[in-house]
Design a protein around this motif. Structure first.
Motif, short mmCIF file in Angstrom:
data_model
loop_
_atom_site.label_atom_id
_atom_site.label_comp_id
_atom_site.label_asym_id
_atom_site.label_seq_id
_atom_site.Cartn_x
_atom_site.Cartn_y
_atom_site.Cartn_z
N HIS A 17 0.81 -1.22 0.00
CA HIS A 17 0.00 0.00 0.00
C HIS A 17 0.84 1.26 0.00
O HIS A 17 0.39 2.30 -0.47
CB HIS A 17 -0.95 0.00 1.20
N GLY A 18 2.05 1.20 0.50
CA GLY A 18 2.87 2.40 0.53
C GLY A 18 3.36 2.84 -0.84
O GLY A 18 3.74 3.99 -1.03
N SER A 19 3.34 1.92 -1.81
CA SER A 19 3.89 2.22 -3.15
C SER A 19 2.85 2.18 -4.25
O SER A 19 3.14 2.61 -5.37
CB SER A 19 5.01 1.21 -3.47
N ARG A 20 1.67 1.65 -3.98
CA ARG A 20 0.72 1.47 -5.08
C ARG A 20 0.02 2.78 -5.43
O ARG A 20 -0.04 3.72 -4.63
CB ARG A 20 -0.31 0.39 -4.74
N MET A 21 -0.54 2.83 -6.63
CA MET A 21 -1.23 4.03 -7.09
C MET A 21 -2.53 4.25 -6.34
O MET A 21 -3.09 3.32 -5.73
CB MET A 21 -1.51 3.93 -8.60
N SER A 22 -3.00 5.47 -6.36
CA SER A 22 -4.24 5.82 -5.67
C SER A 22 -5.45 5.32 -6.45
O SER A 22 -5.34 4.94 -7.63
CB SER A 22 -4.34 7.33 -5.51
#
Length: 571
Positions: free
Chosen positions: A328-333
């Motif tokens: 979740h820290g790196s995935r797109m919104s």
């Protein structure tokens, strides 16, 4: 009658089971509406289920039910449940094929499981399990390891679904009447309002909170990188978006209603349903919206659309590699995922209608009689043979007269797709191609409903009209090229007729590989390869092969790496 605003610091949640996902960034406030906590750190975890006969046990005190089936052929079924804050939100299941273990039996193992898995495997891999797609071939390690097909992925608990329907927004936003800031800690009476009456900042807050792709994306990460039965055992993962999982119950009911009208039971006398063109357009639009909504969570998790397969498929495929699936820290919104555009098929010509349809039906309806006469010629001799030949000549003459009559009346040879039909069914209709081209020369490069030219249809049909030990009849290619067919024209996938031929050869070899049938080194096989070499030489584009043609050549010989949509098809 009042709405409490909670200010608990949910970011202190321990990550002992699953992962916490933060839907409100750095905010430590949340809002509880109808059992849904907006702006909280949801804890998402997944479980697996394993066979009762298995020796594997779950953690002490867990309530997991296990089922994991591993077959001797290198195929493993994996499945489980999805929990959000210890509430079951959905389920998942898939099939994992160990390509290193099955080797050349990759297609056979997939076909033994299901027709659906076999189709997916052929789209993405060759008979050894190596990737066909250029995008996957460029990723190191995708030619080995596990091939995972996510057969089902559902977030079916209402409060955790893809909630972005207008009616839900209206329902939820109505509670904010009189509040200027939902995070200010104020209280307000509960009253239903129309969405237009809600302050913009509140509407934006709730709408973002209602998009629950964060849960699906995190669950996918848990399955692919944490779940022991899957994590580390795959290098390619594939999913086909399910439009029903992206639609509201009302929209699902509407789709079912239109489908029932399209296919009534008992069938109507004329074989058609009661659905109008507007109904068909509505169902297509709903299906597209539902599919895209369902795919958003996969896009956020790191999946990409298989663009190379769009034109050759009836559905959309999404794929991922271990490196593309991130936490979740790196995935797109969610908003960024919504901006990812789906690649759609190119518009195709409309099917024949009116006089064009009448012209097409001359061939469709005349096929049984013409085939019968050709069969009689093969079995007759002497006076009987001469009589059959005269009948054949008369039949062809009658067909020609009818073709000319319809052309004079305004029918289009190209619009009727008659040359495509004759190219696919060269026996017995090859004799009609010169007349059709004479009546309308430009029709030789016309497009059918799949945006293919007659030469492409002929190229796709050649291997399917032979066997691995029998030379194909390439006369249809010779005739079309002699009549002026353009060899540089491309199909929607960027292939010329040359690339289509190689793809069709691969499709035939894929079929034999699925059933573990192999060509014998015989004179028939040598003749077959020589005939295909001649066909390739005739089809070589004057401007040279396209990139798509070259991509299909990487596996060498006639064992191309693209499956074929050709053959007799709809002709």
């Amino acid at each position: 009658g009042h709405l409490p605003i909670r200010t608990d610091a949910f970011f202190q949640t321990e990550r002992t089971q699953g992962s916490a996902i933060y839907s409100r960034g750095a905010s430590n406030r949340c809002l509880k509406v109808g059992g849904i906590l907006f702006g909280m750190a949801d804890v998402v975890r997944v479980t697996r289920v394993i066979d009762d006969e298995s020796d594997e046990e779950g953690e002490e005190g867990s309530s997991l039910q296990y089922r994991l089936r591993e077959e001797a052929g290198g195929l493993k079924h994996v499945s489980g449940d999805i929990f959000v804050n210890d509430v079951k939100a959905g389920s998942w299941c898939g099939v994992l094929v160990d390509r290193d273990r099955v080797g050349r039996g990759f297609f056979s193992v997939c076909d033994g499981e299901s027709a659906e898995l076999q189709e997916v495997s052929v789209k993405f891999c060759d008979s050894r399990g190596s990737p066909r797609l250029q995008a996957l071939r460029q990723v190191e390690g995708t030619d080995r390891g596990g091939f995972l097909y996510m057969d089902e992925f559902k977030i079916d608990k209402p409060e955790f679904r893809l909630i972005d329907q207008p009616e839900f927004h209206t329902l939820v936003m109505g509670i904010f009447h009189g509040m200027s800031d939902p995070t200010a800690g104020t209280m307000a009476p509960l009253r239903m309002l129309n969405i237009g009456e809600v302050p913009q900042q509140i509407a934006s807050f709730v709408q973002r909170s209602c998009n629950r792709t964060d849960i699906g994306a995190e669950a996918l990460y848990q399955i692919l990188h944490v779940e022991p039965s899957v994590a580390g055992h795959w290098t390619i993962a594939v999913y086909i978006p399910d439009m029903r999982d992206g639609l509201s119950p009302a929209d699902q009911a509407r789709v079912d209603e239109i489908r029932a009208a399209l296919n009534p039971w008992p069938p109507s006398p004329d074989g058609t349903g009661d659905a109008t063109p507007e109904d068909r357009a509505e169902m297509k639009a709903l299906a597209s919206l539902g599919e895209q909504a369902n795919a958003r969570q996969f896009i956020r998790a790191g999946f990409s659309q298989a663009v190379e397969l769009v034109e050759g498929s009836d559905c959309n495929f999404f794929y991922a590699t271990p490196a593309s699936v991130v936490g979740h820290g790196s995935r797109m919104s969610h908003q960024a995922a919504c901006q990812v555009a789906f690649v759609e098929k190119q518009p195709a010509p409309n099917p024949p209608s009116g006089l064009d349809l009448e012209l097409y039906e001359i061939f469709e309806n005349g096929r049984p009689r013409l085939t019968e006469l050709l069969g009689l010629i093969m079995r007759s001799s002497g006076e009987d043979l001469e009589a059959v030949r005269q009948q054949l000549q008369q039949h062809v003459r009658t067909m020609g007269e009818e073709i000319v009559r319809l052309k004079d009346a305004g029918a289009s040879i190209a619009g009727s797709m008659s040359i495509h039909f004759c190219a696919a069914n060269y026996v017995p209709f090859g004799m009609c191609i010169p007349l059709l081209v004479e009546l309308e020369p430009e029709a030789i490069n016309g497009r059918d409903e799949s945006n293919n030219t007659p030469l492409m249809v002929a190229a796709a049909s050649v291997p399917m009209a032979s066997s691995l030990n029998q030379a194909p009849d390439i006369a249809r290619i010779e005739e079309l090229v002699a009549l002026g067919a353009d060899r540089d024209l491309q199909d929607p996938r960027g292939r010329t007729a040359y690339g289509v031929l190689r793809g069709a050869c691969s499709g035939l070899r894929d079929f034999y590989a699925t059933f573990r049938l192999h060509a014998e080194q015989s004179d028939g096989e040598a003749e077959r390869e020589a005939a295909l070499d001649r066909a390739e030489a005739m089809l070589m584009p004057p401007g040279g092969p396209t990139e798509a043609d070259l991509a299909t050549m990487q596996s060498g010989g006639h064992a191309m790496d693209e499956d074929s949509d050709g053959g007799d098809g709809d002709y």
